[in-house]
Design an enzyme around this catalytic site. Sequence first.
Site, PDB file in Angstrom:
ATOM      1  CB  THR A  99      -0.911   0.001   1.252  1.00 14.80           C
ATOM      2  OG1 THR A  99      -1.454   1.301   1.444  1.00 14.80           O
ATOM      3  CG2 THR A  99      -0.154  -0.389   2.515  1.00 14.80           C
ATOM      4  CG  ASP A 100      -1.138   4.999  -0.928  1.00 14.40           C
ATOM      5  OD1 ASP A 100      -1.665   4.349  -0.001  1.00 14.40           O
ATOM      6  OD2 ASP A 100      -1.746   5.902  -1.549  1.00 14.40           O
ATOM      7  CD  GLU A 101      -3.334   3.572   4.259  1.00 10.03           C
ATOM      8  OE1 GLU A 101      -3.240   3.534   5.486  1.00 10.03           O
ATOM      9  OE2 GLU A 101      -4.412   3.441   3.646  1.00 10.03           O
TER      10      GLU A 101
ATOM     11  CE1 TYR B   3      -3.334  -2.495   5.817  1.00  6.19           C
ATOM     12  CE2 TYR B   3      -3.244  -0.132   5.340  1.00  6.19           C
ATOM     13  CZ  TYR B   3      -3.315  -1.453   4.897  1.00  6.19           C
ATOM     14  OH  TYR B   3      -3.371  -1.726   3.549  1.00  6.19           O
TER      15      TYR B   3
ATOM     16  CE  LYS C 137      -0.076  -4.577   3.011  1.00  5.81           C
ATOM     17  NZ  LYS C 137      -0.566  -5.887   2.485  1.00  5.81           N
TER      18      LYS C 137
HETATM   19  P1  NAD Z   1      -9.998  -6.967   2.732  1.00  4.53           P
HETATM   20  O1  NAD Z   1      -9.916  -6.689   4.190  1.00  4.53           O
HETATM   21  O2  NAD Z   1     -11.232  -6.644   1.988  1.00  4.53           O
HETATM   22  O3  NAD Z   1      -9.711  -8.526   2.481  1.00  4.53           O
HETATM   23  C1  NAD Z   1      -8.711  -9.233   3.143  1.00  4.53           C
HETATM   24  C2  NAD Z   1      -8.907 -10.728   2.866  1.00  4.53           C
HETATM   25  O4  NAD Z   1      -7.835 -11.435   3.494  1.00  4.53           O
HETATM   26  C3  NAD Z   1     -10.218 -11.293   3.430  1.00  4.53           C
HETATM   27  O5  NAD Z   1     -10.830 -12.143   2.487  1.00  4.53           O
HETATM   28  C4  NAD Z   1      -9.775 -12.078   4.645  1.00  4.53           C
HETATM   29  O6  NAD Z   1     -10.622 -13.183   4.948  1.00  4.53           O
HETATM   30  C5  NAD Z   1      -8.383 -12.526   4.215  1.00  4.53           C
HETATM   31  N1  NAD Z   1      -7.505 -12.795   5.372  1.00  4.53           N
HETATM   32  C6  NAD Z   1      -7.303 -11.969   6.445  1.00  4.53           C
HETATM   33  N2  NAD Z   1      -6.460 -12.564   7.311  1.00  4.53           N
HETATM   34  C7  NAD Z   1      -6.117 -13.766   6.766  1.00  4.53           C
HETATM   35  C8  NAD Z   1      -5.264 -14.815   7.170  1.00  4.53           C
HETATM   36  N3  NAD Z   1      -4.593 -14.763   8.336  1.00  4.53           N
HETATM   37  N4  NAD Z   1      -5.112 -15.892   6.361  1.00  4.53           N
HETATM   38  C9  NAD Z   1      -5.792 -15.962   5.178  1.00  4.53           C
HETATM   39  N5  NAD Z   1      -6.619 -15.005   4.751  1.00  4.53           N
HETATM   40  C10 NAD Z   1      -6.782 -13.911   5.533  1.00  4.53           C
HETATM   41  O7  NAD Z   1      -8.738  -6.232   2.111  1.00  4.53           O
HETATM   42  P2  NAD Z   1      -8.571  -5.522   0.689  1.00  4.53           P
HETATM   43  O8  NAD Z   1      -9.036  -4.127   0.786  1.00  4.53           O
HETATM   44  O9  NAD Z   1      -9.097  -6.407  -0.366  1.00  4.53           O
HETATM   45  O10 NAD Z   1      -6.967  -5.471   0.597  1.00  4.53           O
HETATM   46  C11 NAD Z   1      -6.243  -6.544  -0.011  1.00  4.53           C
HETATM   47  C12 NAD Z   1      -4.758  -6.213  -0.004  1.00  4.53           C
HETATM   48  O11 NAD Z   1      -4.523  -5.002  -0.721  1.00  4.53           O
HETATM   49  C13 NAD Z   1      -4.188  -5.986   1.401  1.00  4.53           C
HETATM   50  O12 NAD Z   1      -2.908  -6.565   1.458  1.00  4.53           O
HETATM   51  C14 NAD Z   1      -4.107  -4.476   1.530  1.00  4.53           C
HETATM   52  O13 NAD Z   1      -3.053  -4.102   2.394  1.00  4.53           O
HETATM   53  C15 NAD Z   1      -3.803  -4.093   0.087  1.00  4.53           C
HETATM   54  N6  NAD Z   1      -4.245  -2.739  -0.312  1.00  4.53           N
HETATM   55  C16 NAD Z   1      -5.544  -2.346  -0.110  1.00  4.53           C
HETATM   56  C17 NAD Z   1      -5.949  -1.087  -0.534  1.00  4.53           C
HETATM   57  C18 NAD Z   1      -7.384  -0.617  -0.372  1.00  4.53           C
HETATM   58  O14 NAD Z   1      -7.682   0.539  -0.720  1.00  4.53           O
HETATM   59  N7  NAD Z   1      -8.305  -1.455   0.087  1.00  4.53           N
HETATM   60  C19 NAD Z   1      -5.026  -0.221  -1.141  1.00  4.53           C
HETATM   61  C20 NAD Z   1      -3.708  -0.662  -1.325  1.00  4.53           C
HETATM   62  C21 NAD Z   1      -3.341  -1.922  -0.915  1.00  4.53           C
HETATM   63  P1  TYD Z   2     -10.466   4.598   4.580  1.00  9.10           P
HETATM   64  O1  TYD Z   2     -11.428   4.137   3.553  1.00  9.10           O
HETATM   65  O2  TYD Z   2     -10.525   3.995   5.941  1.00  9.10           O
HETATM   66  O3  TYD Z   2      -9.003   4.408   3.935  1.00  9.10           O
HETATM   67  P2  TYD Z   2      -7.551   4.856   4.512  1.00  9.10           P
HETATM   68  O4  TYD Z   2      -7.690   5.421   5.848  1.00  9.10           O
HETATM   69  O5  TYD Z   2      -6.825   3.546   4.541  1.00  9.10           O
HETATM   70  O6  TYD Z   2      -7.030   5.833   3.515  1.00  9.10           O
HETATM   71  O7  TYD Z   2     -10.599   6.170   4.733  1.00  9.10           O
HETATM   72  C1  TYD Z   2     -10.410   7.050   3.644  1.00  9.10           C
HETATM   73  C2  TYD Z   2     -10.453   8.470   4.201  1.00  9.10           C
HETATM   74  O8  TYD Z   2     -11.755   8.745   4.727  1.00  9.10           O
HETATM   75  C3  TYD Z   2      -9.470   8.671   5.347  1.00  9.10           C
HETATM   76  O9  TYD Z   2      -8.922   9.990   5.267  1.00  9.10           O
HETATM   77  C4  TYD Z   2     -10.335   8.564   6.583  1.00  9.10           C
HETATM   78  C5  TYD Z   2     -11.682   9.074   6.118  1.00  9.10           C
HETATM   79  N1  TYD Z   2     -12.862   8.465   6.772  1.00  9.10           N
HETATM   80  C6  TYD Z   2     -13.881   9.283   7.281  1.00  9.10           C
HETATM   81  O10 TYD Z   2     -13.805  10.521   7.207  1.00  9.10           O
HETATM   82  N2  TYD Z   2     -14.958   8.675   7.863  1.00  9.10           N
HETATM   83  C7  TYD Z   2     -15.076   7.318   7.972  1.00  9.10           C
HETATM   84  O11 TYD Z   2     -16.080   6.814   8.543  1.00  9.10           O
HETATM   85  C8  TYD Z   2     -14.026   6.493   7.442  1.00  9.10           C
HETATM   86  C9  TYD Z   2     -14.098   5.004   7.543  1.00  9.10           C
HETATM   87  C10 TYD Z   2     -12.933   7.122   6.844  1.00  9.10           C
END
Ligand code: NAD
Ligand code: TYD
Length: 336
Positions: A123-125, A147, A151
Amino acid sequence: MRLLVTGGLGFIGSNFVRWSLAAYPTLKITNLDLRTYAGNPANLKGMKGAARHRWVKGDVADPAAVDRVMRGVDAVVHFAAESHVDRSILDASSFLKTNVTGTQVLLDAARRHGVGRFVHVSTDEVYGSVAKGESKETDPLLPNSPYAASKAASDLMVRSAYITHGLPVVTTRCSNNFGPYQFPEKALPLMITNWIEGKPFPLYGDGLNIRDWVHVSDHCRGVDMVLRKGVVGETYNIGGTASLTNRELVGMVRRIMKVPESLVVPVKDRQGHDRRYAVDCAKLRRLGFKHSTTFETALRATIDWYRENAWWWQPLKGRGDVKAYYKKQYAGRGKK
Ligand code: NAD
Ligand code: TYD
């Protein structure tokens, strides 16, 4: 190709499984997923090529379970993670187990089984908050939330597996995703589904935090490109097409959904809330990557998807564990 996908019942993993099986008619996928609160078999309902997909319930941090699914695998795409910043603030322990130990267990098994490529989805985070400019892949990692720290630790384990053991790894660092099947605790699906239900959206702090939004289908295409064309040992940023303050995002969604301003309720800020993320994607573009959609088109399609698929999100929001999470999350937090 036989692919091991981890976390393929989650938001991005399930979109990747669905997209890949449709794009590659001979591809076979084993999907290792523990089915945590965020994992949902319904995310894969009705997908094309389902006969070439096998879900194995298991923990990425369990060496025996990982060893079993790693046999005969050509490549690994590792999505499984605890992914919600707010949950990591309440309790970071599962973040360390899954994101750090889980990644190390997968790396060790991939090495033992001679896997040809290991794509680590990050992630970019991990770069932390960037006041100006865009993070490059070579920038230092300065994570601020538990988090992001977990990562960043996993990124370093991946790097060390390459340097020390020569495991053919590639890492991606993507910005904020949106699209179908996103668990309705993240900002965009929470906002859209709350407003469909006529409930307010809690806007953290002053609402001026900036996020870069990418449609999940473009993230999936970026991961696939890195899987097939990325240079071993390298990291690739994957960014979006819209850099917006949360207030701007709320305004756009409000206009499309025709929602009054009264349904935006300011609440106390998230602890350690990163002000801005932005990534430089020139390296991925040099592999040939282009976005397939504009932000506004994809946002409208996403809003329509949540409008048409209440069967998917309503049961999730009504679940006891989700209600218990919000109770903890807002205990002592309340309004601004
Ligand atoms: P999500 O929380 O929707 O899904 C996570 C999945 O992993 C779920 O299906 C869960 O059951 C599974 N999981 C969790 N713990 C596990 C374990 N111990 N063993 C096996 N499976 C397990 O997450 P997401 O938003 O789909 O993110 C997927 C990946 O992409 C993550 O690595 C996250 O860091 C990365 N990512 C997400 C975003 C975003 O905006 N959501 C952005 C950049 C990177
Ligand atoms: P989020 O979807 O949790 O992603 P991330 O924090 O990983 O970037 O949140 C996106 C942005 O929205 C973040 O600046 C936090 C804000 N946010 C709210 O203002 N209210 C909310 O209820 C949530 C979940 C996030």
